[in-house]
Design an enzyme around this catalytic site. Sequence first.
Site, PDB file in Angstrom:
ATOM      1  N   GLY A   1      37.469  31.763  24.925  1.00 35.08           N
ATOM      2  CA  GLY A   1      38.609  30.982  25.380  1.00 35.08           C
ATOM      3  C   GLY A   1      39.943  31.602  25.034  1.00 35.08           C
ATOM      4  O   GLY A   1      40.931  30.893  24.861  1.00 35.08           O
TER       5      GLY A   1
ATOM      6  N   HIS B   1      39.962  39.478  28.457  1.00 36.11           N
ATOM      7  CA  HIS B   1      40.064  38.035  28.274  1.00 36.11           C
ATOM      8  C   HIS B   1      38.642  37.503  28.263  1.00 36.11           C
ATOM      9  O   HIS B   1      37.909  37.641  29.222  1.00 36.11           O
ATOM     10  CB  HIS B   1      40.865  37.393  29.415  1.00 36.11           C
ATOM     11  N   CYS B   2      38.256  36.917  27.151  1.00 32.92           N
ATOM     12  CA  CYS B   2      36.876  36.485  26.995  1.00 32.92           C
ATOM     13  C   CYS B   2      36.763  34.980  27.257  1.00 32.92           C
ATOM     14  O   CYS B   2      37.298  34.185  26.489  1.00 32.92           O
ATOM     15  CB  CYS B   2      36.394  36.795  25.578  1.00 32.92           C
ATOM     16  N   PRO B   3      36.085  34.555  28.329  1.00 34.30           N
ATOM     17  CA  PRO B   3      35.976  33.117  28.581  1.00 34.30           C
ATOM     18  C   PRO B   3      35.115  32.403  27.552  1.00 34.30           C
ATOM     19  O   PRO B   3      35.332  31.220  27.269  1.00 34.30           O
ATOM     20  CB  PRO B   3      35.350  33.048  29.974  1.00 34.30           C
TER      21      PRO B   3
END
Lengths: 439, 143
Positions: A192, A187-189
């Site tokens: 998003g 999950h890449c912040p």
Amino acid sequence: MKNCEYQQIDPRALSVSPLSAQNPAEKKVQRPRRKWEAFPGKNRFFCDGRLILARQNGVLPLTLGLIVVTSGLFFAFDCPFLVEHLTVCIPVIGGVLFLFVVASLLRTSFTDPGILPRATADEAADIERQIDTSGSSTYRPPPRTKEILINQQVVKLKYCFTCKMFRPPRTSHCSLCDNCVERFDHHCPWVGNCVGKRNYRYFYSFIISLSFLTSFIFACVITHITLHGSFVMSFHTYLVASNLTTNEDIKGSWSGKRGAEESGNPYTYSNIITNCCATLCGPMPPSLIDRRGFLPPDEAVPAAAASEMELPPFTPKSDANMCTQSTKDVLERMLHSSDFHGLCPSGNPKTSPLVQEVSSSAPATAEPSLSSGCSRQLARQAVVDPCPLLPPVAFSKSNRRDSLHSINPAFRLASPSPTLSRRALVLGDGPDIGFIPQH
Amino acid sequence: MAETHSLQDMRQQAAVAAKVFIQRDYSNGTMCQFQTKFPSELETKIDKQQFEETIRTLNNLYAEAEKLGSQSLIEGCLACLTAYTVFLCMETHYEKVLKKIAKYIQEQNDKIYAPRGLLLTDPIERGLRVIEITIYEDRSFSR
């Protein structure tokens, strides 16, 4: 006439018909709702379900902002210069790269990463049944894993309690998005969103194109600095070599004559190397302002005394010369005046203990009496009064010393202070301070 | 003799008796394949050969959709070069095959499964996890 039996159509049975089985949600309300409106995961949807984003979209606005601002600055400042000096291809390439980066980023962020829809109730019941019937002979609850063979290799499939199904291989449940995602990468912040099977290629092209864009902008900026900033560097190199300051060069202090730039400069060593050495490698002078020195404790006293000026013969003038001259006059008059004692009571009663204290601790004074204290006090007042606003440094060194030494040995400083500013401070604050070096 | 006149198809008058789920077959990796094992609930309903034929055809169609062929490579490269904007006007190879699969399932339902009181649900509606076969009660069916 045939006897026909008509069977009423059960409206409830309509829900299991093949046509409506495909869209069960649509029959529930008048307005047909889209499936995204009832999506169980933590996602946000835009454009009527066409775009999907994680609810915690993290720093996606920051990522976009950084890219846009950096590229904007590049186009605004570097491109005009480089187009002029190099080629028009530079902004074109930069523009293409920028568009590619932004498109990849948006595509990564708004694409469904490969979310697996949650199992329907029937599916879940069926799976539960299978788990219960197969091998739950122990008291422990079933381990909720299933082992399968993939290319002759044993792989364990885990049961997802949220999605109520056995996860396919390489599928993982993202807790931030609350979804199982196929071929889950991470999950890449920054983006998003999760990165999974469906948007991995967009993510990869985003990071590759971003590296290209960054390197490209960096190279252009370095080129710009080299071409443009060399002027600044060479200018100062010239100054160092000729032992000049920018100020002098701008004003043309030493280069009035044509073709004789260095001849007018009295500070030059006439040798480039020596000039460079002197400017760049010469001895480092110390700091003169004594930032960490302590202030003398009774600095407030002369300020209070200065507020009560009652010496008639003087009109306050802010001229330094007037100050020194008037001081000298006052001191001379005081010594020859018959009103000497009469002036004493006008002194500041606050300072009298100080005067006595000073007089008791100053053995060098020839007149430890009150009269001398008064004279000192008056002298101090005379010193301070005509020039209430001038800083002590305004007193010229030679005048001050002459007046003090010639008139009263009490004014002689026991230990001269090393700096002019400190001495002036001592004198200007009055004779009381003047005795401090004697302590 | 009582005839049944129904304004809808006979399936709409039937109640759901059971649902059978054909799970995914991962023995060849993560490719979309379904198990061809004949479920016991369907033994009285349909011919085993028929069932296996259906599943096998579906598996082949899915394999074609996911195949790394020249067409998909060209499509991928073109999409990459155009920053994936080409998909705004063109549908992907996978989507084309999914349409073919949907047509095939509809065909199978009409010809083979519906007359036997069964219904195949397109796996895409179940997230490509299972093939759901609904078994209907034969309440109003009469031949």
